[in-house]
Design a protein around this motif. Sequence first.
Motif, short mmCIF file in Angstrom:
data_model
loop_
_atom_site.label_atom_id
_atom_site.label_comp_id
_atom_site.label_asym_id
_atom_site.label_seq_id
_atom_site.Cartn_x
_atom_site.Cartn_y
_atom_site.Cartn_z
N UNK A 119 0.81 -1.23 0.00
CA UNK A 119 0.00 0.00 0.00
C UNK A 119 0.84 1.28 0.00
N UNK A 120 2.15 1.12 0.07
CA UNK A 120 3.01 2.31 -0.06
C UNK A 120 3.55 2.46 -1.47
N UNK A 121 3.60 1.37 -2.23
CA UNK A 121 4.19 1.43 -3.57
C UNK A 121 3.19 1.20 -4.70
N UNK A 122 2.26 0.29 -4.49
CA UNK A 122 1.39 -0.10 -5.60
C UNK A 122 0.34 0.95 -6.01
N UNK A 123 -0.18 1.79 -5.10
CA UNK A 123 -1.18 2.78 -5.53
C UNK A 123 -0.71 3.68 -6.66
N UNK A 124 0.53 4.10 -6.64
CA UNK A 124 1.05 4.98 -7.70
C UNK A 124 1.13 4.23 -9.02
N UNK A 125 1.61 3.00 -8.99
CA UNK A 125 1.73 2.20 -10.21
C UNK A 125 0.35 1.88 -10.78
N UNK A 126 -0.56 1.48 -9.90
CA UNK A 126 -1.92 1.17 -10.36
C UNK A 126 -2.62 2.42 -10.89
N UNK A 127 -2.36 3.56 -10.26
CA UNK A 127 -2.95 4.81 -10.72
C UNK A 127 -2.54 5.13 -12.15
N UNK A 128 -1.26 4.86 -12.48
CA UNK A 128 -0.78 5.08 -13.86
C UNK A 128 -1.55 4.21 -14.84
N UNK A 129 -1.77 2.95 -14.47
CA UNK A 129 -2.50 2.04 -15.35
C UNK A 129 -3.93 2.51 -15.56
N UNK A 130 -4.59 2.95 -14.50
CA UNK A 130 -5.96 3.43 -14.62
C UNK A 130 -6.03 4.74 -15.43
N UNK A 131 -5.05 5.62 -15.25
CA UNK A 131 -5.06 6.87 -16.01
C UNK A 131 -4.97 6.62 -17.51
N UNK A 132 -4.31 5.54 -17.90
CA UNK A 132 -4.16 5.22 -19.32
C UNK A 132 -5.48 4.86 -19.98
N UNK A 133 -6.46 4.43 -19.18
CA UNK A 133 -7.74 3.98 -19.77
C UNK A 133 -8.94 4.70 -19.16
N UNK A 134 -8.70 5.72 -18.34
CA UNK A 134 -9.76 6.40 -17.59
C UNK A 134 -10.75 7.09 -18.52
N UNK A 135 -12.03 7.03 -18.19
CA UNK A 135 -13.07 7.74 -18.94
C UNK A 135 -13.07 9.19 -18.46
N UNK A 136 -12.34 10.03 -19.17
CA UNK A 136 -12.17 11.42 -18.74
C UNK A 136 -13.48 12.20 -18.82
N UNK A 137 -14.32 11.87 -19.79
CA UNK A 137 -15.57 12.61 -19.96
C UNK A 137 -16.47 12.48 -18.73
N UNK A 138 -16.51 11.28 -18.14
CA UNK A 138 -17.36 11.04 -16.98
C UNK A 138 -16.55 10.97 -15.68
N UNK A 139 -15.22 11.10 -15.79
CA UNK A 139 -14.32 11.01 -14.64
C UNK A 139 -14.58 9.74 -13.84
N UNK A 140 -14.48 8.62 -14.54
CA UNK A 140 -14.68 7.32 -13.89
C UNK A 140 -13.99 6.24 -14.71
N UNK A 141 -13.86 5.07 -14.13
CA UNK A 141 -13.24 3.96 -14.84
C UNK A 141 -14.19 3.40 -15.88
N UNK A 142 -13.65 2.79 -16.95
CA UNK A 142 -14.52 2.15 -17.94
C UNK A 142 -15.42 1.08 -17.35
N UNK A 143 -14.94 0.38 -16.32
CA UNK A 143 -15.77 -0.67 -15.71
C UNK A 143 -17.04 -0.09 -15.10
N UNK A 144 -16.92 1.08 -14.46
CA UNK A 144 -18.11 1.72 -13.91
C UNK A 144 -19.05 2.15 -15.03
N UNK A 145 -18.49 2.74 -16.07
CA UNK A 145 -19.30 3.22 -17.20
C UNK A 145 -20.06 2.07 -17.84
N UNK A 146 -19.35 0.97 -18.08
CA UNK A 146 -19.95 -0.16 -18.80
C UNK A 146 -20.96 -0.90 -17.93
#
Length: 350
Positions: free
Chosen positions: A74-101
């Motif tokens: 929990x000290x290292x992985x949040x930043x790495x995971x955040x990068x992965x989510x930013x690469x696919x984030x639904x910017x229009x709705x400010x949410x993850x694609x999984x939530x949108x779908x």
Amino acid sequence: MNKDAAVKDIAAPAEVKRGPAGPGKIGVLLVNLGTPDGTDYWSMRRYLKEFLSDRRVIETNRVLWWLILNGIVLTTRPSKSGEAYRAIWNEALDESPLRTITRAQAERVADALGHREEIVVDWAMRYGNPSIASRIEALTQDGCDRLLVFPLYPQYAAATTATVNDVVFDTLKTMRAQPALRTVAPYPKDPVYIDALADSIRVHLAGLDFEPDVIIASFHGLPKAYVDKGDPYQCQCMDTVDALRAALGPMGNKLKLTFQSRFGRAEWLQPYTDKTVEALAQGGVKRIAVVTPGFVADCVETLEEIAEGAKEIFLEHGGEKFSFIPCLNDSEGGIRVLVHLIERELQGWV
């Protein structure tokens, strides 16, 4: 007051609250894995802490895992995971694609079942928001006295299907007036599901400018130890691929089963997707496509790990053409599968 009146007064029953006459509504709750509320460090940390604290997900020694989780992960992985989510984030709705779908799936299922006024369709996440407990509360407040919970996993695993059901059961434990409960069973070989997958593969490949030499069917991984303890997940993934091969006809001979998203140092189910993609490219295979039959909606594991990560691995090691086949999502075929399974499980209630 005379004696008879006093006796009558004492014996008078209190006013009884009566519910509606006849059966109430039926709640249908679609549940997927989960999503962080944002891609920042603290949003990712909250999400990962909830996810990785689940004893169904991590079965190692609790004291040891608490130290690893809080001292390292929990000290290292949040930043790495955040990068992965930013690469696919639904910017229009400010949410993850999984939530949108998942929201879109619930809305389209509700539309498909709209002729049945007694059915209320909602959605939730096992980890993150909206929570299972909050949506069960909303459904019961809306008058639902029967509840069908649909864990959105075609293949059963204790770390997915069972943990959804655990939270549902725990929520009902707190309720004075519980709704009657049903849960949707896994459906690895269901013909409607298999036909929808096969159709999506055919349609996608028909739109490419190349013909793949290999079609990888990549499923989320699971520690081998979990299967050794009796988890049926691996067998059900194999059942899906066998049925899909048959449905695809000659094209099915190109299908290869792999497992992705391993975590930690333990042995997970093999063959690994990333290692397979690398080996195929190094072995001279130039064109591949990847489908992810175990995911009903595109998410970080499909959009970032496969569509971007696996593609990069393949091209870096000599491959030339790579295509990711999207999940069924809220497509016509995908909704047909969900509605088919819901209607099957509601028999006797509607």
